[in-house]
Scaffold this active site. Sequence first.
Site, PDB file in Angstrom:
ATOM      1  N   GLN A 100       3.413   8.552  -1.753  1.00  0.00           N
ATOM      2  CA  GLN A 100       2.949   9.035  -0.633  1.00  0.00           C
ATOM      3  C   GLN A 100       2.318  10.268  -0.781  1.00  0.00           C
ATOM      4  O   GLN A 100       1.775  11.006   0.515  1.00  0.00           O
ATOM      5  CB  GLN A 100       3.788   8.932   0.543  1.00  0.00           C
ATOM      6  CG  GLN A 100       4.684   7.848   0.618  1.00  0.00           C
ATOM      7  CD  GLN A 100       5.726   7.744   1.386  1.00  0.00           C
ATOM      8  OE1 GLN A 100       5.952   7.632   2.751  1.00  0.00           O
ATOM      9  NE2 GLN A 100       7.268   7.994   0.915  1.00  0.00           N
ATOM     10  N   HIS A 118      -1.281   7.433   0.529  1.00  0.00           N
ATOM     11  CA  HIS A 118      -1.974   8.194   1.463  1.00  0.00           C
ATOM     12  C   HIS A 118      -2.952   8.801   1.084  1.00  0.00           C
ATOM     13  O   HIS A 118      -3.397  10.046   1.665  1.00  0.00           O
ATOM     14  CB  HIS A 118      -0.842   8.961   2.040  1.00  0.00           C
ATOM     15  CG  HIS A 118       0.387   8.459   2.832  1.00  0.00           C
ATOM     16  ND1 HIS A 118       1.482   8.898   3.052  1.00  0.00           N
ATOM     17  CD2 HIS A 118       0.131   7.094   3.450  1.00  0.00           C
ATOM     18  CE1 HIS A 118       2.281   7.990   3.964  1.00  0.00           C
ATOM     19  NE2 HIS A 118       1.450   7.021   3.772  1.00  0.00           N
TER      20      HIS A 118
HETATM   21  P1  NAD Z   1       2.707   7.321  12.725  1.00  0.00           P
HETATM   22  O1  NAD Z   1       1.771   7.878  13.901  1.00  0.00           O
HETATM   23  O2  NAD Z   1       3.254   5.915  12.739  1.00  0.00           O
HETATM   24  O3  NAD Z   1       3.877   8.580  12.583  1.00  0.00           O
HETATM   25  C1  NAD Z   1       5.104   7.833  12.020  1.00  0.00           C
HETATM   26  C2  NAD Z   1       5.803   9.111  11.528  1.00  0.00           C
HETATM   27  O4  NAD Z   1       4.803  10.302  11.519  1.00  0.00           O
HETATM   28  C3  NAD Z   1       6.484   9.522  12.837  1.00  0.00           C
HETATM   29  O5  NAD Z   1       7.861   8.772  12.817  1.00  0.00           O
HETATM   30  C4  NAD Z   1       6.816  11.011  12.037  1.00  0.00           C
HETATM   31  O6  NAD Z   1       7.708  10.741  11.166  1.00  0.00           O
HETATM   32  C5  NAD Z   1       5.473  11.511  11.666  1.00  0.00           C
HETATM   33  N1  NAD Z   1       4.822  12.026  12.779  1.00  0.00           N
HETATM   34  C6  NAD Z   1       4.007  11.377  13.694  1.00  0.00           C
HETATM   35  N2  NAD Z   1       3.521  12.535  14.455  1.00  0.00           N
HETATM   36  C7  NAD Z   1       4.023  13.520  14.169  1.00  0.00           C
HETATM   37  C8  NAD Z   1       4.145  14.784  14.634  1.00  0.00           C
HETATM   38  N3  NAD Z   1       3.497  15.412  15.703  1.00  0.00           N
HETATM   39  N4  NAD Z   1       5.070  15.735  13.879  1.00  0.00           N
HETATM   40  C9  NAD Z   1       5.807  15.340  12.929  1.00  0.00           C
HETATM   41  N5  NAD Z   1       5.726  14.115  12.263  1.00  0.00           N
HETATM   42  C10 NAD Z   1       4.972  13.199  13.120  1.00  0.00           C
HETATM   43  O7  NAD Z   1       1.943   7.316  11.438  1.00  0.00           O
HETATM   44  P2  NAD Z   1       0.831   6.529  11.313  1.00  0.00           P
HETATM   45  O8  NAD Z   1      -0.116   6.707  12.737  1.00  0.00           O
HETATM   46  O9  NAD Z   1       1.151   5.226  11.243  1.00  0.00           O
HETATM   47  O10 NAD Z   1       0.080   7.117  10.131  1.00  0.00           O
HETATM   48  C11 NAD Z   1      -0.627   6.389   9.176  1.00  0.00           C
HETATM   49  C12 NAD Z   1      -0.376   6.744   7.681  1.00  0.00           C
HETATM   50  O11 NAD Z   1      -0.944   7.924   7.452  1.00  0.00           O
HETATM   51  C13 NAD Z   1       1.190   6.945   7.835  1.00  0.00           C
HETATM   52  O12 NAD Z   1       1.679   6.108   6.597  1.00  0.00           O
HETATM   53  C14 NAD Z   1       1.258   8.411   7.435  1.00  0.00           C
HETATM   54  O13 NAD Z   1       2.483   8.623   6.556  1.00  0.00           O
HETATM   55  C15 NAD Z   1      -0.051   8.721   6.792  1.00  0.00           C
HETATM   56  N6  NAD Z   1      -0.330  10.348   7.093  1.00  0.00           N
HETATM   57  C16 NAD Z   1      -0.518  11.114   5.880  1.00  0.00           C
HETATM   58  C17 NAD Z   1      -0.759  12.446   6.275  1.00  0.00           C
HETATM   59  C18 NAD Z   1      -1.199  13.220   5.083  1.00  0.00           C
HETATM   60  O14 NAD Z   1      -1.296  14.419   5.259  1.00  0.00           O
HETATM   61  N7  NAD Z   1      -1.253  12.703   3.853  1.00  0.00           N
HETATM   62  C19 NAD Z   1      -0.660  13.149   7.651  1.00  0.00           C
HETATM   63  C20 NAD Z   1      -0.253  12.243   8.478  1.00  0.00           C
HETATM   64  C21 NAD Z   1      -0.196  10.776   8.249  1.00  0.00           C
HETATM   65  N1  APR Z   2      14.375  16.249  -4.499  1.00  0.00           N
HETATM   66  C1  APR Z   2      14.410  15.148  -3.853  1.00  0.00           C
HETATM   67  N2  APR Z   2      14.292  14.988  -2.629  1.00  0.00           N
HETATM   68  C2  APR Z   2      13.909  16.156  -1.780  1.00  0.00           C
HETATM   69  C3  APR Z   2      13.960  17.376  -2.478  1.00  0.00           C
HETATM   70  C4  APR Z   2      14.172  17.458  -3.657  1.00  0.00           C
HETATM   71  N3  APR Z   2      14.094  18.591  -4.674  1.00  0.00           N
HETATM   72  N4  APR Z   2      13.648  18.360  -1.189  1.00  0.00           N
HETATM   73  C5  APR Z   2      13.725  17.598  -0.155  1.00  0.00           C
HETATM   74  N5  APR Z   2      13.971  16.204  -0.592  1.00  0.00           N
HETATM   75  C6  APR Z   2      13.741  15.128   0.410  1.00  0.00           C
HETATM   76  C7  APR Z   2      14.268  15.507   1.733  1.00  0.00           C
HETATM   77  O1  APR Z   2      15.545  15.334   2.130  1.00  0.00           O
HETATM   78  C8  APR Z   2      13.410  14.377   2.644  1.00  0.00           C
HETATM   79  O2  APR Z   2      14.172  13.123   2.788  1.00  0.00           O
HETATM   80  O3  APR Z   2      12.467  14.943   0.564  1.00  0.00           O
HETATM   81  C9  APR Z   2      12.222  14.079   1.829  1.00  0.00           C
HETATM   82  C10 APR Z   2      10.993  14.713   2.454  1.00  0.00           C
HETATM   83  O4  APR Z   2      10.636  13.786   3.372  1.00  0.00           O
HETATM   84  P1  APR Z   2       9.309  14.203   4.358  1.00  0.00           P
HETATM   85  O5  APR Z   2       9.189  15.412   4.462  1.00  0.00           O
HETATM   86  O6  APR Z   2       9.325  13.148   5.599  1.00  0.00           O
HETATM   87  O7  APR Z   2       8.062  13.466   3.450  1.00  0.00           O
HETATM   88  P2  APR Z   2       7.778  12.203   3.170  1.00  0.00           P
HETATM   89  O8  APR Z   2       8.856  10.992   3.158  1.00  0.00           O
HETATM   90  O9  APR Z   2       6.962  12.290   1.782  1.00  0.00           O
HETATM   91  O10 APR Z   2       6.849  11.767   4.375  1.00  0.00           O
HETATM   92  C11 APR Z   2       6.028  10.507   4.255  1.00  0.00           C
HETATM   93  O11 APR Z   2       4.827  11.389   6.164  1.00  0.00           O
HETATM   94  O12 APR Z   2       3.520  12.976   7.290  1.00  0.00           O
HETATM   95  C12 APR Z   2       3.388  11.714   6.571  1.00  0.00           C
HETATM   96  O13 APR Z   2       1.775  11.001   4.946  1.00  0.00           O
HETATM   97  C13 APR Z   2       2.888  11.932   5.299  1.00  0.00           C
HETATM   98  O14 APR Z   2       3.057  11.360   2.970  1.00  0.00           O
HETATM   99  C14 APR Z   2       3.763  11.744   4.111  1.00  0.00           C
HETATM  100  C15 APR Z   2       4.701  10.587   4.966  1.00  0.00           C
END
Ligand code: NAD
Ligand code: APR
Length: 249
Positions: A100, A118
């Site tokens: 991701q 992503h």
């Molecule tokens: P979403 O709108 O369904 O969001 C789902 C999750 O995104 C939430 O449960 C929360 O964990 C997080 N989220 C949403 N708004 C947030 C906020 N204001 N602050 C913190 N967390 C927030 O996600 P989506 O619309 O289904 O997004 C589509 C895909 O794009 C997802 O898989 C997401 O992971 C990805 N994405 C990537 C990036 C990036 O920088 N690569 C950033 C955002 C989303």
């Molecule tokens: N080793 C393993 N896991 C760790 C470590 C570490 N050193 N440090 C933090 N973590 C764990 C945290 O406990 C948390 O569960 O990594 C996880 C990070 O979670 P998020 O910050 O939510 O990141 P991620 O799961 O990649 O988010 C998914 O959300 O915003 C979107 O597109 C974005 O790809 C991202 C997606």
Amino acid sequence: MPERDAGDLLRDAERIVVFTGAGMSAESGVPTFRDALTGLWQRFDAQALATPEAFEADPALVWGWYEWRRAEVELVWPNAGHRAVATIAAHTPDTLVITQNVDDLHERAGTTRIVHLHGSLFAPRCSACGHAAAVSELPAEGGRIPPPACADCGDDVRPGVVWFGEPLPADALSAATEAASDCDLLLTIGTSGLVHPAAEIPYMAARAGAAVIQINPEPTPIDSVATINLRGPAAQILPDLVCKAWGDR
Ligand code: NAD
Ligand code: APR
């Protein structure tokens, strides 16, 4: 028969998926999204930076923020966890990394079979015609940076990442779901398992009968399908796991 430990499962697996999130890069110094205090979404408003509407409203703010994140990534190095993942793939050729993350640390650690669910900070494209754009010079500092113009149509170039509200790249998602449904072991590392559809991947593997090993210092919803939960940081746990499986680091 003693229960097989994580090292046995890893050594005996023939088709491995390594599913990674922001925690994989945490020990390289790249901030995660939701860790308390340090997570990006604790310090910035995801809605103001990571949505198509945000880019439409202020392209320079969003482009500048993602260029700053790319500059951060270029200054750090893959950690021992990334290198351990590359070692796993060296031992078991049928290993696919599904990440991701939008950084290039798996690539720089030597892993070649990678699906970026992503997108990537290193794959900018035109926001209108989709034409792949060249990666710009690194910015000297953060702040607003007007995005470059597309060489083909002149419209704004955008970051090559998937924003909230956008679909995941269809080819990446189908490759990931196919691999998750066919693997015999899935390692899920450093993801909170909160954001769908990416978060479905470990459940697909479990439903298909694969063993699931989770590496994360914190509990996540994925605990419910994990065969083994290894509580701790990836850059410590993964090298130990590889050593248990094959004796090397
Ligand atoms: P979403 O709108 O369904 O969001 C789902 C999750 O995104 C939430 O449960 C929360 O964990 C997080 N989220 C949403 N708004 C947030 C906020 N204001 N602050 C913190 N967390 C927030 O996600 P989506 O619309 O289904 O997004 C589509 C895909 O794009 C997802 O898989 C997401 O992971 C990805 N994405 C990537 C990036 C990036 O920088 N690569 C950033 C955002 C989303
Ligand atoms: N080793 C393993 N896991 C760790 C470590 C570490 N050193 N440090 C933090 N973590 C764990 C945290 O406990 C948390 O569960 O990594 C996880 C990070 O979670 P998020 O910050 O939510 O990141 P991620 O799961 O990649 O988010 C998914 O959300 O915003 C979107 O597109 C974005 O790809 C991202 C997606």
